[in-house]
Design a protein around this motif. Sequence first.
Motif, short mmCIF file in Angstrom:
data_model
loop_
_atom_site.label_atom_id
_atom_site.label_comp_id
_atom_site.label_asym_id
_atom_site.label_seq_id
_atom_site.Cartn_x
_atom_site.Cartn_y
_atom_site.Cartn_z
N ASN A 268 0.78 -1.28 0.01
CA ASN A 268 0.06 0.24 -0.04
C ASN A 268 0.88 1.21 -0.08
OD1 ASN A 268 -2.20 -1.31 -0.06
ND2 ASN A 268 -2.69 -1.33 2.07
N LEU A 269 2.15 1.30 0.81
CA LEU A 269 3.07 2.44 0.76
C LEU A 269 3.54 2.62 -0.84
CD1 LEU A 269 3.63 4.36 3.17
CD2 LEU A 269 5.65 2.96 3.47
N VAL A 270 3.86 1.58 -1.32
CA VAL A 270 4.58 1.80 -2.61
C VAL A 270 3.49 2.13 -3.52
CG1 VAL A 270 5.48 0.39 -4.52
CG2 VAL A 270 6.44 0.03 -2.11
N HIS A 271 2.23 1.59 -3.41
CA HIS A 271 1.10 1.91 -4.43
C HIS A 271 0.73 3.45 -4.17
CE1 HIS A 271 0.23 -1.78 -6.74
NE2 HIS A 271 0.47 -2.23 -5.56
N ALA B 86 7.32 7.47 -7.34
CA ALA B 86 8.72 7.79 -7.40
C ALA B 86 9.25 7.42 -6.06
CB ALA B 86 8.81 9.36 -7.73
N PHE B 87 10.80 7.18 -6.20
CA PHE B 87 11.52 6.85 -5.16
C PHE B 87 12.47 7.92 -4.73
CE2 PHE B 87 10.67 2.05 -5.65
CZ PHE B 87 9.52 1.98 -4.86
N LEU B 88 12.75 8.23 -3.79
CA LEU B 88 13.92 9.13 -3.51
C LEU B 88 14.97 8.34 -2.59
CD1 LEU B 88 15.72 11.93 -3.20
CD2 LEU B 88 14.18 12.40 -1.29
N LEU B 89 16.12 8.15 -2.73
CA LEU B 89 17.15 7.15 -2.34
C LEU B 89 18.39 7.71 -1.96
CD1 LEU B 89 16.30 4.14 -4.48
CD2 LEU B 89 15.57 4.41 -2.20
N PRO C 124 5.02 -9.13 -10.40
CA PRO C 124 4.06 -7.80 -10.25
C PRO C 124 4.82 -6.76 -9.38
CG PRO C 124 2.78 -9.50 -10.29
CD PRO C 124 3.79 -10.16 -10.32
N GLU C 125 5.26 -7.24 -7.96
CA GLU C 125 5.88 -6.32 -7.21
C GLU C 125 7.35 -5.77 -7.59
OE1 GLU C 125 7.55 -7.02 -2.69
OE2 GLU C 125 5.50 -7.15 -2.89
N ALA C 126 7.97 -6.61 -8.15
CA ALA C 126 9.41 -6.51 -8.62
C ALA C 126 9.36 -5.63 -9.88
CB ALA C 126 10.02 -7.86 -9.05
N ASP C 127 8.25 -5.84 -10.55
CA ASP C 127 8.08 -4.91 -11.91
C ASP C 127 7.98 -3.44 -11.36
OD1 ASP C 127 8.54 -7.07 -13.42
OD2 ASP C 127 6.63 -7.47 -14.13
N MET C 128 7.01 -3.39 -10.48
CA MET C 128 6.64 -2.05 -9.98
C MET C 128 8.05 -1.34 -9.38
SD MET C 128 3.67 -1.04 -7.49
CE MET C 128 3.91 -2.05 -6.30
N PHE C 129 8.96 -2.08 -8.84
CA PHE C 129 10.07 -1.50 -7.87
C PHE C 129 10.93 -1.06 -9.34
CE2 PHE C 129 9.50 -2.06 -3.52
CZ PHE C 129 10.30 -1.78 -2.98
N LYS D 246 1.76 11.48 -7.67
CA LYS D 246 1.50 10.65 -6.29
C LYS D 246 2.49 10.96 -5.41
CE LYS D 246 -0.58 6.52 -7.24
NZ LYS D 246 -0.44 5.12 -7.52
N ASN D 247 2.54 10.32 -4.23
CA ASN D 247 3.61 10.61 -3.08
C ASN D 247 5.07 10.12 -3.51
OD1 ASN D 247 1.84 11.18 -1.23
ND2 ASN D 247 1.75 9.15 -0.51
N ILE D 248 6.20 10.61 -3.02
CA ILE D 248 7.39 10.42 -3.13
C ILE D 248 7.98 9.42 -2.07
CG2 ILE D 248 9.99 10.80 -3.66
CD1 ILE D 248 8.56 13.56 -4.68
#
Length: 188
Positions: free
Chosen positions: A47-50, A54-57, A75-80, A119-121
Amino acid sequence: MRKLIESTFVSLDGIIDDTRPSTASRAEPHHWGHPYWDEDHGNYATNLVHSADAFLLGRVTYEGFAEAWSTRSGPEADMFNTMPKYVASRTLTETTWNATLIQGDVAEEVARLKEQPGKNILKWGTGELDRTLIDHGLIDEFHFWYFPVIVGAGKHLFENTGLDTTHLQLADINRFDSGIAVHVYTPK
């Protein structure tokens, strides 16, 4: 405006990770946290990823995630793997894994990213980048995942960040049957 959400795994004694060879095998979250990863954990993380697009790292998290996720599929890896990533680093000169190296002033660039539609970052991990983000009021929510484990050695939450006293407000607590409690804090 988009929210910047930081998500960090923390042991009860405040350990988040370690890169020192003497303790790394026991201090890395995937070692001490794995026994508690269950359906609740997975659903909350998903839910947090959805909620983000975008990611900030920081460099350390980026390198660890790229190594762990870039060869996975599903599905999860493809999203990441396909989600855009923005990397703050003083040492990297180039990135891969659908990532863009932040050029120039990090605070200005993150503020610009937050102003864009979307959406969120989501920022995973806590480290040196946090001082800049907190000093400039850029983190909207902290999600600290407290695991019911005492690690005994390693890098503590906000260790070596040089932060001044920073007050936060508890916004929510999510409890999982495994014993994990995610405390959500916002700036006060």
